[in-house]
Design a protein around this motif. Structure first.
Motif, PDB file in Angstrom:
ATOM      1  N   VAL A  18      65.461  74.010   6.951  1.00 24.10           N
ATOM      2  CA  VAL A  18      66.705  74.505   7.569  1.00 24.10           C
ATOM      3  C   VAL A  18      66.424  75.157   8.925  1.00 24.10           C
ATOM      4  O   VAL A  18      67.117  74.924   9.909  1.00 24.10           O
ATOM      5  N   LEU A  19      65.368  75.974   8.948  1.00 22.32           N
ATOM      6  CA  LEU A  19      65.016  76.626  10.208  1.00 22.32           C
ATOM      7  C   LEU A  19      64.636  75.597  11.276  1.00 22.32           C
ATOM      8  O   LEU A  19      64.984  75.725  12.457  1.00 22.32           O
ATOM      9  N   MET A  21      65.696  72.522  11.459  1.00 21.71           N
ATOM     10  CA  MET A  21      66.919  71.869  11.893  1.00 21.71           C
ATOM     11  C   MET A  21      67.720  72.757  12.841  1.00 21.71           C
ATOM     12  O   MET A  21      68.297  72.293  13.828  1.00 21.71           O
ATOM     13  N   VAL A  22      67.738  74.058  12.547  1.00 19.35           N
ATOM     14  CA  VAL A  22      68.436  75.000  13.432  1.00 19.35           C
ATOM     15  C   VAL A  22      67.787  75.020  14.812  1.00 19.35           C
ATOM     16  O   VAL A  22      68.463  74.994  15.855  1.00 19.35           O
ATOM     17  N   VAL A  23      66.438  75.053  14.824  1.00 18.04           N
ATOM     18  CA  VAL A  23      65.715  75.052  16.109  1.00 18.04           C
ATOM     19  C   VAL A  23      65.990  73.758  16.871  1.00 18.04           C
ATOM     20  O   VAL A  23      66.239  73.769  18.095  1.00 18.04           O
ATOM     21  N   LEU A  25      68.585  71.731  16.523  1.00 18.91           N
ATOM     22  CA  LEU A  25      69.977  71.724  16.970  1.00 18.91           C
ATOM     23  C   LEU A  25      70.173  72.630  18.182  1.00 18.91           C
ATOM     24  O   LEU A  25      70.884  72.285  19.143  1.00 18.91           O
ATOM     25  N   THR A  26      69.505  73.791  18.154  1.00 21.18           N
ATOM     26  CA  THR A  26      69.588  74.717  19.301  1.00 21.18           C
ATOM     27  C   THR A  26      69.023  74.081  20.561  1.00 21.18           C
ATOM     28  O   THR A  26      69.589  74.198  21.657  1.00 21.18           O
TER      29      THR A  26
END
Length: 444
Positions: A18-19, A21-23, A25-26
């Motif tokens: 998840v982290l 993917m967040v990175v 996406l950011t």
């Protein structure tokens, strides 16, 4: 116990995924916005450049219109063949630009000072006496709100004005006409949103005002028509007496002796400089030895044949051919003044002394002077007519047929409009003088 550990590991792996993917996406979002900002900057720059280009084209059109208006104001309109307009100067002085705006620097009409300069944007002095006043009192040498100004050295970058210091390597123009305080620098012409050119200040000119100024321009206009064309002038070293006899024929600008140009003391060109110019310009014609800038052994006979043959026939508007000399050299032309300046300043000189001499020489050289050497003549219709002997001439009728008849013609022999069905040819402008021949012997 083992199941709990395995569950914790699974939850930890999920958190890492998840982290990540967040990175990711950011990063994508940041990249998107960065690209969007960059595209916006490019778009804004392109739009501003387009605005500037359109404004410059409009300014050039306005200057051209003022020059045309000067021709109209100082000429008599004559319509030829019902469709062609000729503007006949009202006086001999009207055949050349009035240089009215140069009064700002103390130069009056007919003055020979600064011969290359035709006009400047000057407050209180339109391009011609009856022209529209456009320039404001704001000098281009003054400092704007953004801290920028146009120094006189920039106005003389074309090097068409005499320099203040002929022995120094700079472009500062003669202070007798352009003082260091910038008082004679071109003045800004303001352009308001409604298309007018305000010459005085008012609050309406400010941003948001009814006459908001959207741009400004200033100009100097030069005339290169009387300069030596660097694409033609100058020839190689001549040694044989027979070639020297041909050289003394003159006539063509190709025979111009560039070594005769001086700055009041020193010669600006040495013959070797001219050989390098001719070798670069006419390589396939003169077939030089060695390479630029050390050409030698230029073929004078080939050059004379070119000058008196194909070169003259083409008005030197094209190179002599498409063949390469020694596989890597071709004939070349200067197609802009920038090219000529770069060639003389960076190609020929070996030291600052020569560069300075080339700067001084540039006020005598151009790149596109083309003129047909023939007289301009318009006979006075009210002149006394002198009768001559009867002569056979050919009449061309409007139906295209020809017939011969006798006509008494002395100084009115070309006055064919009196008898032909082309009355507009009466005392025609620029009759074919080269076709006229003296038929009676006598002292003249």
């Amino acid at each position: 116990m083992v199941g709990e550990v395995f569950g914790l590991r699974r939850r930890g792996s999920a958190l890492v995924v998840v982290l990540a993917m967040v990175v990711l996406l950011t990063a994508l979002i940041v990249a998107f916005f960065s690209r969007a900002v960059l595209e916006q900057q490019i778009s804004t720059t392109s739009a501003n450049q387009t605005k500037v280009d359109l404004f410059a084209l409009g300014a050039a059109d306005m200057i051209g219109a003022d020059l045309r208006n000067e021709i109209i104001a100082t000429s008599t309109l004559v319509t030829v063949s019902g469709s062609f307009n000729l503007y006949r100067p009202k006086t001999p002085a009207d055949a050349v630009p009035s240089r009215h705006s140069l009064q700002k620097m103390g130069i009056v009409s007919g003055d020979a000072k600064l011969p290359n300069l035709v006009a400047v944007s000057a407050y209180g002095y339109p391009l011609h006496a009856s022209g529209s006043e456009r320039a404001s009192s704001a000098s281009s040498s003054g400092t704007s709100l953004n801290g920028r100004s146009v120094p006189m050295t920039s106005w003389n970058k074309p090097l068409l004005l005499p320099k203040q210091n002929s022995d120094k390597l700079d472009t500062t123009p003669d202070a007798n006409y352009f003082p260091a305080d910038g008082s004679n620098a071109p003045d800004w012409i303001l352009v308001s949103r409604n298309g007018e050119n305000p010459v005085g200040w008012s609050e309406a000119l400010c941003v948001g005002g009814s006459e908001e100024v959207t741009g400004r321009y200033a100009f100097m206009i030069y005339n290169e028509g009387g300069l030596l064309d660097a694409n033609v002038a100058g020839g190689p070293t001549v040694s044989s007496s027979s070639d020297q006899k041909l050289w003394r024929r003159k006539g063509s600008a190709a025979f111009a002796d560039l070594t005769a140009l001086t700055d009041g003391g020193s010669h600006l060109f040495e013959q070797n400089d001219i050989d390098q110019l001719v070798g670069w310009r006419n390589a396939t014609v003169v077939e030089p030895s060695s390479s630029f800038p050390n050409f030698s052994g230029l073929n004078v006979v080939n050059w004379l044949n070119y000058v008196l043959g194909s070169g003259a026939r083409s008005q030197f508007m094209t190179v002599s051919g498409t063949d390469l000399y020694q596989g890597n050299s071709s004939d070349q032309l200067f197609i802009s003044r920038q090219q000529l300046i770069h060639f003389l300043m960076e190609g020929l000189p070996q030291d600052d002394l020569k560069k300075n001499r080339m700067q001084n020489a540039l006020q005598y050289l151009g790149t596109f002077s083309r003129a047909l050497n023939r007289p301009s003549y318009w006979p006075d219709y009210n002149r006394p007519k002198v009768k001559g002997e009867q002569a056979k001439v050919t009449k061309w009728s409007s139906q295209g047929t020809a017939e011969s008849f006798s006509y008494d013609g002395g100084n009115s022999a070309n006055n064919d409009g009196e008898q032909l069905d082309y009355p507009e040819k009466k005392d025609s402008y620029n009759p074919p003088l080269p076709m006229k021949r003296v038929t009676v012997s006598g002292t003249r």
